[in-house]
Scaffold this motif. Structure first.
Motif, short mmCIF file in Angstrom:
data_model
loop_
_atom_site.label_atom_id
_atom_site.label_comp_id
_atom_site.label_asym_id
_atom_site.label_seq_id
_atom_site.Cartn_x
_atom_site.Cartn_y
_atom_site.Cartn_z
N MET A 1 0.85 -1.17 0.00
CA MET A 1 0.00 0.00 0.00
C MET A 1 0.90 1.23 0.00
N GLY A 2 0.68 2.09 -0.97
CA GLY A 2 1.45 3.32 -1.06
C GLY A 2 0.94 4.38 -0.10
N PHE A 3 1.65 5.51 -0.09
CA PHE A 3 1.29 6.60 0.83
C PHE A 3 -0.10 7.13 0.52
N TYR A 4 -0.38 7.41 -0.74
CA TYR A 4 -1.66 8.01 -1.10
C TYR A 4 -2.82 7.03 -0.88
N THR A 5 -2.61 5.78 -1.20
CA THR A 5 -3.64 4.78 -0.95
C THR A 5 -3.91 4.65 0.55
N GLY A 6 -2.85 4.66 1.34
CA GLY A 6 -3.01 4.60 2.79
C GLY A 6 -3.72 5.83 3.33
N PHE A 7 -3.36 7.01 2.81
CA PHE A 7 -3.99 8.25 3.25
C PHE A 7 -5.48 8.25 2.94
N ILE A 8 -5.84 7.85 1.73
CA ILE A 8 -7.25 7.81 1.34
C ILE A 8 -8.00 6.77 2.16
N THR A 9 -7.40 5.60 2.37
CA THR A 9 -8.04 4.55 3.17
C THR A 9 -8.28 5.04 4.60
N LEU A 55 -8.84 7.30 17.50
CA LEU A 55 -8.41 6.11 18.24
C LEU A 55 -9.09 4.84 17.75
N ILE A 56 -10.32 4.96 17.29
CA ILE A 56 -11.02 3.79 16.73
C ILE A 56 -10.50 3.48 15.33
N THR A 57 -10.17 4.53 14.57
CA THR A 57 -9.73 4.35 13.19
C THR A 57 -8.36 3.69 13.09
N LEU A 58 -7.46 4.01 14.00
CA LEU A 58 -6.09 3.47 13.91
C LEU A 58 -6.03 1.95 13.81
N PRO A 59 -6.65 1.20 14.75
CA PRO A 59 -6.57 -0.26 14.58
C PRO A 59 -7.32 -0.77 13.35
N LEU A 60 -8.44 -0.12 13.01
CA LEU A 60 -9.17 -0.54 11.82
C LEU A 60 -8.35 -0.31 10.55
N PHE A 61 -7.62 0.80 10.52
CA PHE A 61 -6.75 1.08 9.38
C PHE A 61 -5.65 0.03 9.24
N PHE A 62 -5.01 -0.34 10.36
CA PHE A 62 -3.94 -1.33 10.28
C PHE A 62 -4.46 -2.71 9.89
N VAL A 63 -5.67 -3.03 10.28
CA VAL A 63 -6.28 -4.29 9.82
C VAL A 63 -6.55 -4.21 8.32
N ALA A 64 -7.08 -3.09 7.86
CA ALA A 64 -7.34 -2.92 6.43
C ALA A 64 -6.03 -2.95 5.65
N LYS A 65 -4.99 -2.32 6.18
CA LYS A 65 -3.69 -2.33 5.52
C LYS A 65 -3.12 -3.74 5.44
N TRP A 66 -3.26 -4.50 6.51
CA TRP A 66 -2.79 -5.88 6.52
C TRP A 66 -3.54 -6.73 5.49
N VAL A 67 -4.86 -6.55 5.44
CA VAL A 67 -5.68 -7.32 4.48
C VAL A 67 -5.29 -6.96 3.06
N ILE A 68 -5.05 -5.68 2.79
CA ILE A 68 -4.68 -5.27 1.45
C ILE A 68 -3.28 -5.77 1.08
N ASN A 69 -2.35 -5.65 2.01
CA ASN A 69 -0.97 -6.06 1.72
C ASN A 69 -0.79 -7.56 1.57
N THR A 70 -1.56 -8.35 2.32
CA THR A 70 -1.43 -9.80 2.21
C THR A 70 -2.29 -10.40 1.11
N ASN A 71 -3.15 -9.57 0.52
CA ASN A 71 -4.02 -10.00 -0.58
C ASN A 71 -4.90 -11.18 -0.19
N ILE A 72 -5.42 -11.14 1.01
CA ILE A 72 -6.28 -12.22 1.51
C ILE A 72 -7.58 -12.30 0.70
N LEU A 73 -8.15 -11.17 0.36
CA LEU A 73 -9.41 -11.17 -0.37
C LEU A 73 -9.25 -11.32 -1.87
N GLY A 74 -8.02 -11.26 -2.35
CA GLY A 74 -7.78 -11.42 -3.78
C GLY A 74 -8.21 -10.21 -4.57
N ILE A 75 -8.12 -9.04 -3.96
CA ILE A 75 -8.53 -7.80 -4.66
C ILE A 75 -7.36 -7.33 -5.50
#
Length: 75
Positions: A1-9, A55-75
């Motif tokens: 995940m790049g900087f801009y993708t992370g920022f938008i997410t 504070l709620i967004t931070l852990p949700l963002f890192f979960v989303a980042k992990w899912v995107i980086n590991t390609n679990i959903l095949g997106i």
């Protein structure tokens, strides 16, 4: 995940959480003056709600980042 993708997410998750947190704890003013809406909140506590949303967004963002980086959903 790049900087801009992370920022938008992060931004999208943050705004969704902020809109979910905004109505929590809102109390309507007992008496209103002329020119003010009767449904206006007495003390909206915006700063506290922004902090809570962050504070709620931070852990949700890192979960989303992990899912995107590991390609679990095949997106």
């Amino acid at each position: 995940m790049g900087f801009y993708t992370g920022f938008i997410t992060f931004s999208v998750i943050w705004w969704v959480i902020l809109f979910a947190v905004l109505p929590i704890g809102v109390r309507v003013a007992e008496s209103t003056e002329i020119g003010f809406a009767a449904s206006a909140p007495k003390d909206p506590m915006i700063g506290r709600k922004i902090l809570i949303a962050t504070l709620i967004t931070l852990p949700l963002f890192f979960v989303a980042k992990w899912v995107i980086n590991t390609n679990i959903l095949g997106i």
